[in-house]
Design a protein around this motif. Structure first.
Motif, PDB file in Angstrom:
ATOM      1  N   UNK A  97      29.219  40.428 126.805  1.00 24.09           N
ATOM      2  CA  UNK A  97      29.614  39.030 126.905  1.00 24.09           C
ATOM      3  C   UNK A  97      28.449  38.082 126.725  1.00 24.09           C
ATOM      4  N   UNK A  98      28.713  36.787 126.895  1.00 20.38           N
ATOM      5  CA  UNK A  98      27.701  35.729 126.772  1.00 20.38           C
ATOM      6  C   UNK A  98      27.497  35.079 128.137  1.00 20.38           C
ATOM      7  N   UNK A 156      31.389  24.443 126.116  1.00 19.18           N
ATOM      8  CA  UNK A 156      32.301  25.584 125.994  1.00 19.18           C
ATOM      9  C   UNK A 156      32.553  26.237 127.352  1.00 19.18           C
ATOM     10  N   UNK A 157      31.484  26.399 128.142  1.00 17.16           N
ATOM     11  CA  UNK A 157      31.645  27.004 129.464  1.00 17.16           C
ATOM     12  C   UNK A 157      32.516  26.136 130.356  1.00 17.16           C
ATOM     13  N   UNK A 176      37.158  30.734 122.637  1.00 19.96           N
ATOM     14  CA  UNK A 176      38.224  31.101 121.708  1.00 19.96           C
ATOM     15  C   UNK A 176      39.077  29.901 121.307  1.00 19.96           C
ATOM     16  N   UNK A 177      39.482  29.883 120.049  1.00 17.69           N
ATOM     17  CA  UNK A 177      40.372  28.865 119.506  1.00 17.69           C
ATOM     18  C   UNK A 177      41.245  29.507 118.450  1.00 17.69           C
ATOM     19  N   UNK A 178      40.779  29.488 117.200  1.00 13.87           N
ATOM     20  CA  UNK A 178      41.462  30.165 116.107  1.00 13.87           C
ATOM     21  C   UNK A 178      41.576  31.652 116.439  1.00 13.87           C
ATOM     22  N   UNK A 222      34.274  34.005 130.812  1.00 21.23           N
ATOM     23  CA  UNK A 222      34.160  32.660 130.222  1.00 21.23           C
ATOM     24  C   UNK A 222      33.962  32.643 128.718  1.00 21.23           C
ATOM     25  N   UNK A 223      33.052  33.462 128.199  1.00 23.66           N
ATOM     26  CA  UNK A 223      32.798  33.421 126.768  1.00 23.66           C
ATOM     27  C   UNK A 223      32.574  34.842 126.242  1.00 23.66           C
TER      28      UNK A 223
END
Length: 472
Positions: free
Chosen positions: A250-251, A386-387, A368-370, A190-191
């Motif tokens: 990870x987070x 975000x999750x 994630x994006x950029x 996930x993150x």
């Protein structure tokens, strides 16, 4: 009553309590900073609307009696203050009964938050914090030595966390049995964290070793928690090491840190040849013994349904069986995604939306994006939106309750919603005319691509997730 206490566990109790208080602090801090956009009166899933249709017996919470955004904020910040007091050790300065009441305060307060949190609070670590926090009420302070029964119940929680996670993997995705899940997991989790790229790039034989070690730690080692010392202590040490590995890779909010805290409660410094201070010897007053015995009986009786779920072939992850979250089932990653999908939300100032027009992306704090932005470390702080965006990318069904409300708030430039983001290309007083969402496939860049472009991700367009939409 020498049977009732374990004086040598005084240091383990102290470290466990302080770690638990820190987790409480992060939980209340996240509630205070994120609730307006998620649950407030102008939020995506308002508390007031939820309690109006949900009986108090199903979701006991102070907010069933009264709700306002200001009251929720005061409640969450008060939870932060109580957590800080516990981190500072104020419970050690109080009589036993007062210390127990002080530990009960954050449990009651966070229960009120979780029970109206809806989708945003549907994660296993919420129930784990409540179950652990409930047991901590009865662990005592320096007036008494740690009670054996509560120490046993903490091990029981830890056993279910690890063993449940191991069984769900063994029964779930075949890649766990083939030891290949970690070929994908570090990239598709996930993150991702700042070291996830490096974990993903480990040689595949090492990924197989990771998976095998995971099975060993979750399916074999937990049994030894109930062995005599020092065996139980070394089993706990193995769990701490495996959880720290997960922290680095990870987070996962406070799941790993709370699991480490539970493992710390198993450690007997004398059995592990660690010097410690003189242990407390008092067993406590009779009323304390009676209360601890009664709570132990309650927890064992309430364990029936989690145990039945644990041995069932249709085992479910992260299920609470009562509104107080006293005894729960746990598990994670019964299936592992092979491909990472991300939803990219964009806004346009153009009066007429065109595919080749001006579209500017909203950037989230953790997801994630950029492609050039390296993943950050946020855990134990939990970025709830975000999750949920990760789940939404897996299936639009996960997004149904809240995604439309998110887009609506971006179209109106809602300041509380924009504060959840790392960057908004549109200020609150000049929102976009249109918002769209597109689905991309993301993958970690190769080492060569990283050196040549500076981008740690590559991405390719898959399809539209939401066509251009404007405010009603």
């Amino acid at each position: 009553m020498q049977w009732f206490t374990e004086p040598d566990y005084g240091l383990a109790r102290l470290v466990f309590q302080r770690m638990l208080a820190v987790v409480y602090l992060f939980a209340f801090l996240g509630a205070a900073r994120q609730f307006r956009a998620l649950l407030g009166d102008r939020g995506m899933l308002p508390v007031r609307r939820y309690v109006a249709r949900t009986p108090a017996r199903r979701a006991p919470s102070v907010f069933q009696l009264y709700y306002s955004d200001r009251f929720y904020a005061l409640w969450a910040w008060a939870g932060c203050a109580v957590s800080l007091a516990l981190v500072a050790g104020v419970d050690g300065l109080l009589p036993l009964w007062a210390a127990m009441l002080l530990w009960a305060v954050p449990w009651v307060m966070y229960l009120s938050v979780v029970n109206v949190g809806q989708t945003w609070y549907g994660f296993g670590w919420e129930s784990l914090l409540l179950e652990t926090g409930f047991l901590a009420v009865f662990l005592g302070n320096d007036e008494v030595a740690p009670p054996v029964l509560v120490l046993f119940l903490l091990r029981w929680v830890l056993f279910r966390v690890e063993f449940g996670a191991g069984l769900i993997k063994l029964r779930g995705d075949a890649c766990w049995r083939r030891l290949t899940c970690l070929f994908h997991h570090h990239e598709t989790q996930p993150m991702p964290g700042p070291l996830s790229w490096f974990f993903h790039r480990l040689p595949r034989p090492l990924h197989r070793v990771e998976a095998a070690a995971n099975h060993l730690t979750q399916l074999v080692v937990p049994v030894f928690l109930f062995a005599p010392q020092p065996v139980a202590g070394w089993a706990a040490v193995a769990m701490v090491v495996s959880q720290l590995w997960l922290v680095l890779s990870g987070n996962f909010a406070w799941l790993n840190w709370l699991t480490i805290a539970l493992a710390v409660s198993v450690l007997d410094p004398s059995a592990l040849s660690v010097p410690t201070t003189a242990p407390a010897a008092a067993s406590g007053p009779l009323w304390y013994v009676v209360v601890v015995c009664a709570v132990t009986a309650l927890v064992l009786v309430r364990s029936y349904r989690p145990v039945r779920n644990l041995v069932s072939r249709r085992q479910v992850m992260n299920r609470s069986f009562d509104p107080l979250h006293l005894v729960n089932s746990y598990g994670a990653f019964g299936s592992v995604s092979r491909v990472r999908y991300e939803i990219v939300i964009e806004g346009s100032p153009d009066p007429v939306p065109r595919a080749d027009g001006t579209w500017l992306a909203y950037e989230f704090r953790g997801k994630p994006g950029d492609v050039r932005r390296w993943p950050r470390q946020f855990a134990p702080y939990h970025l709830r939106l975000d999750w949920l965006m990760w789940f939404a990318a897996l299936s639009p069904a996960y997004a149904h309750p809240w995604f439309g409300a998110l887009v609506e708030r971006l179209l109106t430039g809602d300041p509380d919603t924009l504060r959840l983001l790392r960057h908004s290309p549109f200020p609150p007083d000049a929102p976009p005319r249109h918002v769209r969402a597109r689905l991309f496939r993301y993958a970690f860049a190769s080492g060569r691509e990283l050196r040549e472009t500076g981008a740690c991700w590559t991405r390719s367009y898959v399809r539209d997730f939401l066509p251009p939409t404007r405010a009603a």
